[in-house]
Scaffold this active site. Sequence first.
Site, PDB file in Angstrom:
ATOM      1  N   LEU A  93       3.724  -0.033  -2.649  1.00  0.00           N
ATOM      2  CA  LEU A  93       3.208  -0.047  -4.017  1.00  0.00           C
ATOM      3  C   LEU A  93       3.980   0.711  -5.093  1.00  0.00           C
ATOM      4  O   LEU A  93       4.280  -0.170  -6.180  1.00  0.00           O
ATOM      5  CB  LEU A  93       1.600   0.378  -4.113  1.00  0.00           C
ATOM      6  CG  LEU A  93       0.923  -0.130  -5.468  1.00  0.00           C
ATOM      7  CD1 LEU A  93       0.812  -1.559  -5.539  1.00  0.00           C
ATOM      8  CD2 LEU A  93      -0.494   0.503  -5.473  1.00  0.00           C
ATOM      9  N   GLU A 105       0.812  -1.103  -0.027  1.00  0.00           N
ATOM     10  CA  GLU A 105      -0.078  -0.005   0.048  1.00  0.00           C
ATOM     11  C   GLU A 105       0.882   1.339   0.100  1.00  0.00           C
ATOM     12  O   GLU A 105       2.189   1.242   0.583  1.00  0.00           O
ATOM     13  CB  GLU A 105      -1.016  -0.002   1.177  1.00  0.00           C
ATOM     14  CG  GLU A 105      -0.151  -0.095   2.477  1.00  0.00           C
ATOM     15  CD  GLU A 105      -1.202  -0.095   3.633  1.00  0.00           C
ATOM     16  OE1 GLU A 105      -2.096  -0.591   3.783  1.00  0.00           O
ATOM     17  OE2 GLU A 105      -0.408  -0.291   4.852  1.00  0.00           O
ATOM     18  N   CYS A 106       0.431   2.421  -0.399  1.00  0.00           N
ATOM     19  CA  CYS A 106       1.108   3.597  -0.568  1.00  0.00           C
ATOM     20  C   CYS A 106       2.460   3.315  -1.050  1.00  0.00           C
ATOM     21  O   CYS A 106       2.609   2.885  -2.162  1.00  0.00           O
ATOM     22  CB  CYS A 106       1.042   4.173   0.988  1.00  0.00           C
ATOM     23  SG  CYS A 106       1.612   5.816   1.193  1.00  0.00           S
ATOM     24  N   GLY A 107       3.548   3.833  -0.181  1.00  0.00           N
ATOM     25  CA  GLY A 107       4.858   3.821  -0.704  1.00  0.00           C
ATOM     26  C   GLY A 107       5.229   2.278  -1.001  1.00  0.00           C
ATOM     27  O   GLY A 107       6.118   2.057  -2.036  1.00  0.00           O
TER      28      GLY A 107
END
Length: 339
Positions: free
Chosen positions: A303, A299-301
């Site tokens: 990804l 998720e977020c960074g």
Amino acid sequence: MVQPFKIGPDFIDPSYHTAICGRPSRNLDTWMCEDAAVVEIFTRSAKTADISIIEGVMGLYDGFGPDEERGSTAHVAKLLAVPVVLVIDAQRMATSAAAVALGLREFDRAVDIAGVVFNNVGGKGHYDCCAGYWRRAPDKKLRLPELRCRSTDPERHLGLVPAEEAGLSSALLERLGAQFEQHVDLESIIDAARRAPAIGQAASDVFCRCGNEVPVRIGVARDEALNFYYQENLDLLQCLDAEVVPFSLLKDEELPEDLQGIYLGGGFPELFAGRLSANRSMRGSIRDFFAAGGVIYAECGGLMVLCETLIDFDGRRHEMMGLVPPRPPYGATSCRLGT
């Protein structure tokens, strides 16, 4: 022993709480969680501490909207029946700071406001202007501890630099502690905390153990590049009999052994793109894990790290994991920053 909490969805502030207090900071978020879950999150950690300190979010009454208090500091304070200490930035105010405090108290008397800390005070004369009203007024229910220090935390485009990056020297902590003891009425804050009701049992069964017959090992990437995790999510994994195994994308050469899953949380990988790309052995280890059927949640960074390339603020391209497949019309997946 101090148990820290943060109201709302926040990763960076809790990183400082955890570093300073030596206990994982917990999020109390009525935006994403039901009231019973928030009470349970508070109860299960607060009951083993001497005192719990909850950092608010935005202004005291800022919630979902003008007619909805959920998500606000005031809502959580009433939900947990805890007293509130206001912190008012008085840098560009004088007597008006007292009016702000009065307005916050009168806005909702169900919120137990136990005191006020005036921050960014320039000196005794400035403080006297801020606090003078309360010395003259017949109603002295609000105590006014004094705080004169100015925030010196480093900032950047998304707010404070996470504690994992910034580091907290013992000299800095000693200096801040000395300023706090000198300028804040700590005993009054502790007395206010004693007014809170006794901590009871958890109000829900969110963190009940499931007794998984097949325990699993889940690697969690945690270093300067990726460090945005809600502690409760990691606790829930352990409640499901998962073994949480930390590792570093920057410093380790390969994944820990015998993992069934990898969790890549958020962070600022763009600031470490060169080092992430240079760690070819770790990138190869993650690719091999995925090719063998291993499960990766990102998720977020995290990804961003799974993309083929990461383009930093200077336009430089850095090879990443290459596990997010190409999508037309681009031909290759990349994350571009600064646009």
